[in-house]
Design an enzyme around this catalytic site. Sequence first.
Site, PDB file in Angstrom:
ATOM      1  CB  SER A 110      -0.963   0.008   1.170  1.00 35.79           C
ATOM      2  OG  SER A 110      -2.236   0.033   0.633  1.00 35.79           O
ATOM      3  CB  ALA A 113      -2.699   3.886   1.379  1.00 33.52           C
ATOM      4  CG  ASP A 156      -4.684  -0.342   1.947  1.00 36.73           C
ATOM      5  OD1 ASP A 156      -4.670  -1.437   2.541  1.00 36.73           O
ATOM      6  OD2 ASP A 156      -4.880  -0.241   0.723  1.00 36.73           O
TER       7      ASP A 156
END
Length: 380
Positions: A110, A113, A156
Amino acid sequence: MENYQYHIFAPYRVCPLGAHVDHQHGLVTGFAINKGVDLWFTPRKDGHVHLESRSFEGTVDFDVTTPSQVREHHWGDYARGAKYALRKRFEMKYGIDGVLQGSLPVGGLSSSAAVLIAYVMALAKANDIVLKPFEVVKIASEAEREYIGLNNGLLDQACIALGRKDGLLFLDCDSNDWRIIRKNPAMPDFEIGIFFSGLTRSLVNSDYNLRVFECKTAAWNTLAYMNQPLKTFDKTFLRDIPKENFEQVMDKMPDRFARRAEHFYGEYRRVRQGVTAWETGNLQLFGQLSFSSCESSIHKYECGSAELISIYNIMRTLPGVYGGRFSGAGFKGAVIALVNPQYKESIEQELTKQYLEKFPEYETTFKVYWVRPDDGARFV
């Protein structure tokens, strides 16, 4: 980067239990880890944003005082997405000069994010906007959904903003209630292995958004077969469908939709069991549940490439691996494992040997990284 006034570190994240359920308002767990994205920046006196990256080509320039245009399919979209979501709530006057650097070139942790959270925190700082950590989570998630176009839940962003070095994040994606469950003193030490297949995102067409719609279709089918009122698709979630209702009608619906729902209900139970295992310091059971989660991802949720499945199958057989699963959306990238640190050299050696025997084409791109849980995004 001494020329800049501020430095934000936004960690990457791993999710040991609670795979592919956040978008259906399920239960999830996660850690922030001690690798991530660094953003150095200085607020400006005008609305201009100028960004450079040590990981990507080119520069990014835009103005925070004007509405965001459509995506440009370029790394600057994440900064524009942060602007977009902040502008919905606040007046934006001041931009930043900044430089961004990521520490692991790996899909499935991630990184998008983490980057978004860094930008949201930086632009908020430049504009004297004070945000609580969970507000950062919501704003960054909205940027990813509405501007970037990925139908994700809050998992996330929550791991990245709220994570704690000595605990496990437990998040209910329906109520947004969350807590950090401290590590039980009886729990053995562990490190997190990240096994990067060498297969990059660009080589794999991700079915992430398609799976989200399949889950919603399973929920819709259940409502329809039970003669209950339907909601619009965007308001339909498996979390709102009692498991016994689904089980009464699952045989009537196409198999693929039933399998997606079975994964959701199974994962709900595994997360509940996993939280208890974590609280009591039972890392063995916690790891086994993570393995079961991956089995369900492969057979019920049907994600994972041949490469990821191979890494998973090899690591299951190795001494010192407590448990693990695909990381991220599970269509590319990486597999994570909770590992007894005393075994990490032999695990790395054996896994690399067996994997490259099967996939010699990844000899230069297959990588193993070792990380530990860390605190969430912060000014350094």
